[in-house]
Design a protein around this motif. Structure first.
Motif, PDB file in Angstrom:
ATOM      1  N   PRO A   4       0.808  -1.223   0.000  1.00 46.05           N
ATOM      2  CA  PRO A   4       0.000   0.000   0.000  1.00 46.05           C
ATOM      3  C   PRO A   4       0.841   1.274   0.000  1.00 46.05           C
ATOM      4  CG  PRO A   4      -0.887  -1.559   1.583  1.00 46.05           C
ATOM      5  CD  PRO A   4       0.421  -2.123   1.094  1.00 46.05           C
ATOM      6  N   ALA A   5       1.963   1.263   0.721  1.00 42.29           N
ATOM      7  CA  ALA A   5       2.830   2.447   0.746  1.00 42.29           C
ATOM      8  C   ALA A   5       3.387   2.732  -0.646  1.00 42.29           C
ATOM      9  CB  ALA A   5       3.970   2.244   1.746  1.00 42.29           C
ATOM     10  N   LEU A   6       3.918   1.702  -1.298  1.00 42.01           N
ATOM     11  CA  LEU A   6       4.456   1.896  -2.648  1.00 42.01           C
ATOM     12  C   LEU A   6       3.366   2.335  -3.624  1.00 42.01           C
ATOM     13  CD1 LEU A   6       6.903  -1.130  -2.890  1.00 42.01           C
ATOM     14  CD2 LEU A   6       7.517   1.302  -2.957  1.00 42.01           C
ATOM     15  N   VAL A   7       2.205   1.727  -3.526  1.00 47.90           N
ATOM     16  CA  VAL A   7       1.103   2.091  -4.424  1.00 47.90           C
ATOM     17  C   VAL A   7       0.695   3.546  -4.208  1.00 47.90           C
ATOM     18  CG1 VAL A   7      -1.344   1.670  -4.927  1.00 47.90           C
ATOM     19  CG2 VAL A   7       0.254  -0.249  -4.782  1.00 47.90           C
ATOM     20  N   LEU A   8       0.545   3.955  -2.952  1.00 45.36           N
ATOM     21  CA  LEU A   8       0.146   5.340  -2.680  1.00 45.36           C
ATOM     22  C   LEU A   8       1.183   6.344  -3.180  1.00 45.36           C
ATOM     23  CD1 LEU A   8      -1.502   5.023   0.828  1.00 45.36           C
ATOM     24  CD2 LEU A   8      -2.577   5.953  -1.232  1.00 45.36           C
ATOM     25  N   ILE A   9       2.450   6.050  -2.964  1.00 44.25           N
ATOM     26  CA  ILE A   9       3.494   6.958  -3.455  1.00 44.25           C
ATOM     27  C   ILE A   9       3.406   7.078  -4.974  1.00 44.25           C
ATOM     28  CG2 ILE A   9       5.985   7.316  -3.736  1.00 44.25           C
ATOM     29  CD1 ILE A   9       6.308   5.827  -1.004  1.00 44.25           C
ATOM     30  N   ALA A  78       7.405  16.092   1.178  1.00 43.02           N
ATOM     31  CA  ALA A  78       6.492  16.481   0.097  1.00 43.02           C
ATOM     32  C   ALA A  78       5.160  16.931   0.676  1.00 43.02           C
ATOM     33  CB  ALA A  78       6.283  15.312  -0.872  1.00 43.02           C
ATOM     34  N   ALA A  79       4.646  16.176   1.654  1.00 45.65           N
ATOM     35  CA  ALA A  79       3.367  16.533   2.277  1.00 45.65           C
ATOM     36  C   ALA A  79       3.468  17.873   3.000  1.00 45.65           C
ATOM     37  CB  ALA A  79       2.939  15.435   3.246  1.00 45.65           C
ATOM     38  N   ALA A 143      -1.265  10.227   3.232  1.00 40.16           N
ATOM     39  CA  ALA A 143      -1.567   8.790   3.338  1.00 40.16           C
ATOM     40  C   ALA A 143      -0.337   7.959   2.997  1.00 40.16           C
ATOM     41  CB  ALA A 143      -2.734   8.420   2.426  1.00 40.16           C
ATOM     42  N   ALA A 144       0.400   8.362   1.968  1.00 38.67           N
ATOM     43  CA  ALA A 144       1.611   7.627   1.579  1.00 38.67           C
ATOM     44  C   ALA A 144       2.665   7.714   2.676  1.00 38.67           C
ATOM     45  CB  ALA A 144       2.159   8.177   0.264  1.00 38.67           C
ATOM     46  N   ALA A 145       2.820   8.868   3.289  1.00 42.67           N
ATOM     47  CA  ALA A 145       3.806   9.019   4.366  1.00 42.67           C
ATOM     48  C   ALA A 145       3.434   8.132   5.556  1.00 42.67           C
ATOM     49  CB  ALA A 145       3.903  10.483   4.794  1.00 42.67           C
ATOM     50  N   PHE A 149       5.750   5.001   6.848  1.00 40.58           N
ATOM     51  CA  PHE A 149       6.258   4.845   8.225  1.00 40.58           C
ATOM     52  C   PHE A 149       5.737   3.552   8.855  1.00 40.58           C
ATOM     53  CE2 PHE A 149       7.138   9.532   8.267  1.00 40.58           C
ATOM     54  CZ  PHE A 149       8.489   9.432   8.572  1.00 40.58           C
ATOM     55  N   ALA A 150       4.502   3.180   8.570  1.00 39.22           N
ATOM     56  CA  ALA A 150       3.952   1.932   9.097  1.00 39.22           C
ATOM     57  C   ALA A 150       4.657   0.714   8.506  1.00 39.22           C
ATOM     58  CB  ALA A 150       2.453   1.870   8.826  1.00 39.22           C
ATOM     59  N   ALA A 151       5.104   0.823   7.261  1.00 37.67           N
ATOM     60  CA  ALA A 151       5.778  -0.290   6.608  1.00 37.67           C
ATOM     61  C   ALA A 151       7.228  -0.450   7.038  1.00 37.67           C
ATOM     62  CB  ALA A 151       5.734  -0.105   5.085  1.00 37.67           C
TER      63      ALA A 151
END
Length: 156
Positions: A4-9, A78-79, A143-145, A149-151
């Motif tokens: 999910p992190a890679l997809v969101l980025i 970026a955020a 959301a990506a950040a 961090f969760a990953a």
């Protein structure tokens, strides 16, 4: 949480590319920018926005949570940059010094380019309001950040 992190980025990068290069008025106002201005923005920002995905993927490949945290920090930058540029003037009436170049003020630039796009937040006086295009982009960055961090701990 890695996928999910890679997809969101990468979705954020793709969204940035489309909204920077494709006229989707009234979502965006790329017709107000010259073609070379749009491509310059892409040439500068796309590599920077893609870097967290690269760092996160390398972190996963070498089992390094530290690289996951670096990726999360880069995505957070970026955020934070977007939030400072768009939301600080709206919420606090404060414009960051790097908001514009060439002697034009942020309120003037906003009035000329973004005020005619879709805006969903209510007005606060005469302050420039973030448009929907950038609200979506900033939500993707945040959301990506968070997901990055969760990953990070699972990369060990």
């Amino acid at each position: 949480m890695l996928v999910p992190a890679l997809v969101l980025i990468l979705v954020a990068v793709a969204y940035f590319l489309v909204t920077t290069l494709v006229d989707l008025f009234p979502l965006n106002n790329v017709r107000g920018a010259a073609r070379n201005e749009r491509w310059t923005e892409v040439a500068i920002n796309a590599p920077l926005l893609t870097l967290p995905a690269v760092v996160l993927a390398i972190g996963a490949a070498v089992s390094s949570p530290a690289l996951g945290y670096v990726a999360g920090s880069l995505e957070s930058l970026a955020a934070i940059s977007g939030l400072l540029l768009w939301w600080l003037p709206y919420l606090a009436g404060v414009v960051v010094p790097w908001a514009t170049a060439g002697g034009v003020s942020w309120p003037e630039l906003h009035a000329r380019t973004y005020a005619h796009t879709i805006v969903v937040v209510p007005p606060i006086g005469d302050r420039p309001r973030p448009n929907l295009e950038h609200t979506i982009l900033h939500a993707l960055f945040v959301a990506a950040a968070v997901c990055t961090f969760a990953a990070a701990p699972a990369l060990a």
